[in-house]
Design a protein around this motif. Sequence first.
Motif, PDB file in Angstrom:
ATOM      1  N   GLN A 167     -53.048 -12.232  18.838  1.00 36.98           N
ATOM      2  CA  GLN A 167     -52.668 -12.841  20.103  1.00 36.98           C
ATOM      3  C   GLN A 167     -53.134 -14.288  20.129  1.00 36.98           C
ATOM      4  N   LEU A 168     -52.185 -15.194  20.384  1.00 35.89           N
ATOM      5  CA  LEU A 168     -52.488 -16.614  20.454  1.00 35.89           C
ATOM      6  C   LEU A 168     -52.060 -17.152  21.811  1.00 35.89           C
ATOM      7  N   SER A 169     -52.619 -18.276  22.194  1.00 38.43           N
ATOM      8  CA  SER A 169     -52.348 -18.855  23.494  1.00 38.43           C
ATOM      9  C   SER A 169     -50.937 -19.409  23.562  1.00 38.43           C
ATOM     10  N   ALA A 170     -50.167 -18.953  24.550  1.00 37.12           N
ATOM     11  CA  ALA A 170     -48.821 -19.479  24.757  1.00 37.12           C
ATOM     12  C   ALA A 170     -48.868 -20.928  25.217  1.00 37.12           C
ATOM     13  N   ALA A 171     -49.990 -21.353  25.811  1.00 38.51           N
ATOM     14  CA  ALA A 171     -50.128 -22.744  26.221  1.00 38.51           C
ATOM     15  C   ALA A 171     -50.201 -23.663  25.006  1.00 38.51           C
ATOM     16  N   SER A 172     -50.813 -23.160  23.919  1.00 31.84           N
ATOM     17  CA  SER A 172     -50.913 -23.951  22.695  1.00 31.84           C
ATOM     18  C   SER A 172     -49.691 -23.791  21.808  1.00 31.84           C
ATOM     19  N   PHE A 173     -49.084 -22.586  21.843  1.00 30.62           N
ATOM     20  CA  PHE A 173     -47.933 -22.282  21.001  1.00 30.62           C
ATOM     21  C   PHE A 173     -46.820 -21.699  21.878  1.00 30.62           C
ATOM     22  N   PRO A 174     -45.947 -22.544  22.427  1.00 35.71           N
ATOM     23  CA  PRO A 174     -44.889 -22.038  23.318  1.00 35.71           C
ATOM     24  C   PRO A 174     -43.954 -21.038  22.658  1.00 35.71           C
ATOM     25  N   THR A 175     -43.726 -21.171  21.339  1.00 37.42           N
ATOM     26  CA  THR A 175     -42.836 -20.261  20.619  1.00 37.42           C
ATOM     27  C   THR A 175     -43.475 -19.871  19.295  1.00 37.42           C
ATOM     28  N   PHE A 176     -42.910 -18.826  18.673  1.00 36.56           N
ATOM     29  CA  PHE A 176     -43.420 -18.426  17.363  1.00 36.56           C
ATOM     30  C   PHE A 176     -43.152 -19.515  16.326  1.00 36.56           C
ATOM     31  N   ALA A 181     -45.189 -23.742  12.519  1.00 36.45           N
ATOM     32  CA  ALA A 181     -45.309 -25.174  12.254  1.00 36.45           C
ATOM     33  C   ALA A 181     -46.763 -25.598  12.072  1.00 36.45           C
ATOM     34  N   ASP A 182     -47.685 -24.843  12.686  1.00 38.00           N
ATOM     35  CA  ASP A 182     -49.106 -25.163  12.576  1.00 38.00           C
ATOM     36  C   ASP A 182     -49.832 -24.240  11.606  1.00 38.00           C
ATOM     37  N   THR A 183     -49.070 -23.552  10.756  1.00 37.50           N
ATOM     38  CA  THR A 183     -49.653 -22.672   9.747  1.00 37.50           C
ATOM     39  C   THR A 183     -49.350 -23.221   8.368  1.00 37.50           C
ATOM     40  N   THR A 184     -50.375 -23.351   7.552  1.00 33.87           N
ATOM     41  CA  THR A 184     -50.205 -23.869   6.204  1.00 33.87           C
ATOM     42  C   THR A 184     -50.760 -22.877   5.189  1.00 33.87           C
ATOM     43  N   SER A 185     -50.205 -22.950   3.993  1.00 34.39           N
ATOM     44  CA  SER A 185     -50.702 -22.128   2.892  1.00 34.39           C
ATOM     45  C   SER A 185     -51.845 -22.876   2.213  1.00 34.39           C
ATOM     46  N   VAL A 186     -53.002 -22.248   2.159  1.00 34.32           N
ATOM     47  CA  VAL A 186     -54.164 -22.836   1.513  1.00 34.32           C
ATOM     48  C   VAL A 186     -54.638 -21.882   0.430  1.00 34.32           C
ATOM     49  N   SER A 187     -55.590 -22.307  -0.344  1.00 34.41           N
ATOM     50  CA  SER A 187     -56.108 -21.466  -1.413  1.00 34.41           C
ATOM     51  C   SER A 187     -56.685 -20.184  -0.834  1.00 34.41           C
ATOM     52  N   GLY A 188     -56.068 -19.066  -1.190  1.00 33.66           N
ATOM     53  CA  GLY A 188     -56.590 -17.775  -0.772  1.00 33.66           C
ATOM     54  C   GLY A 188     -55.991 -17.196   0.482  1.00 33.66           C
ATOM     55  N   GLY A 189     -55.071 -17.905   1.155  1.00 35.73           N
ATOM     56  CA  GLY A 189     -54.516 -17.323   2.369  1.00 35.73           C
ATOM     57  C   GLY A 189     -53.763 -18.305   3.229  1.00 35.73           C
ATOM     58  N   ALA A 190     -53.666 -17.982   4.517  1.00 42.01           N
ATOM     59  CA  ALA A 190     -52.950 -18.803   5.490  1.00 42.01           C
ATOM     60  C   ALA A 190     -53.936 -19.399   6.478  1.00 42.01           C
ATOM     61  N   HIS A 193     -53.752 -23.724  12.481  1.00 42.17           N
ATOM     62  CA  HIS A 193     -54.475 -24.778  13.187  1.00 42.17           C
ATOM     63  C   HIS A 193     -54.327 -24.516  14.683  1.00 42.17           C
ATOM     64  N   LEU A 194     -55.362 -23.899  15.280  1.00 40.64           N
ATOM     65  CA  LEU A 194     -55.321 -23.515  16.680  1.00 40.64           C
ATOM     66  C   LEU A 194     -55.344 -24.734  17.598  1.00 40.64           C
ATOM     67  N   SER A 195     -56.037 -25.760  17.174  1.00 43.64           N
ATOM     68  CA  SER A 195     -56.159 -27.004  17.930  1.00 43.64           C
ATOM     69  C   SER A 195     -56.659 -28.059  16.955  1.00 43.64           C
ATOM     70  N   PRO A 196     -56.770 -29.312  17.372  1.00 50.64           N
ATOM     71  CA  PRO A 196     -57.312 -30.324  16.454  1.00 50.64           C
ATOM     72  C   PRO A 196     -58.721 -30.029  15.967  1.00 50.64           C
ATOM     73  N   THR A 197     -59.443 -29.156  16.688  1.00 50.51           N
ATOM     74  CA  THR A 197     -60.834 -28.888  16.321  1.00 50.51           C
ATOM     75  C   THR A 197     -61.093 -27.414  16.041  1.00 50.51           C
TER      76      THR A 197
END
Length: 218
Positions: A167-176, A181-190, A193-197
């Motif tokens: 469950q993620l905040s709809a205020a931060s992510f209006p759509t799936f 768009a804020d998910t990247t593939s990194v070494s070992g997984g996904a 980025h929930l917020s800038p911090t």
Amino acid sequence: MDGLNLTGSYFTQNPGPSWHVEGVGDFNGDGNSDLVLQNNDGSIAIWTMTGYNISGGAVVGDPGTDWRVVGTGDYNGDGNSDILLQNNDGTDAVWLMDGTNVIGTTLLAAPGASWNALGGTPMRFIDGTASTGTLTATQAPEDFNFTSSVDGAHTIAGFDPQFDLLQLSAASFPTFGDVLADTTSVSGGAMIHLSPTSTLFLPGVAPSQLTALHTQLM
């Protein structure tokens, strides 16, 4: 299933990405398990099942988006399953059911927003409230609630994108699409980025494995 062996798999009707299976119970007393679904808009529906076939279905009510289905059980001993709900403020409620008809509603004690009800389904709610930390999946399905995570690097170990619910905040992510768009593939997984911090790392999970069905916006 036969013990730990898969004896067959079947597809039922697709209700669409805004609906999520939230519970299982026998609502019409025929000895078969039925499904409880909840829409992103709060509406609750029941699919009565005969084996893996849908024998009936109906929207049974709409408590609003502040309420979520957290379990099922026979709370009045009539042989039919009922629905346990919890509000975002912590208030618990029971919908007494006769098939797909709500025959009574009861508000229970409100333990507060920091408490989460554990109903008849094996689901556990976990909040990302520490600045950093690793949450570990110990049973499936599990519901990982990151609607109000604090700053820091968060990790969910053992997250199963097929069965567990994020469950993620709809205020931060209006759509799936915004989640992807804020998910990247990194070494070992996904890495989400929930917020800038604040970030959320899912070890062993590819971004392509995340679906709208198991990534719910609240």
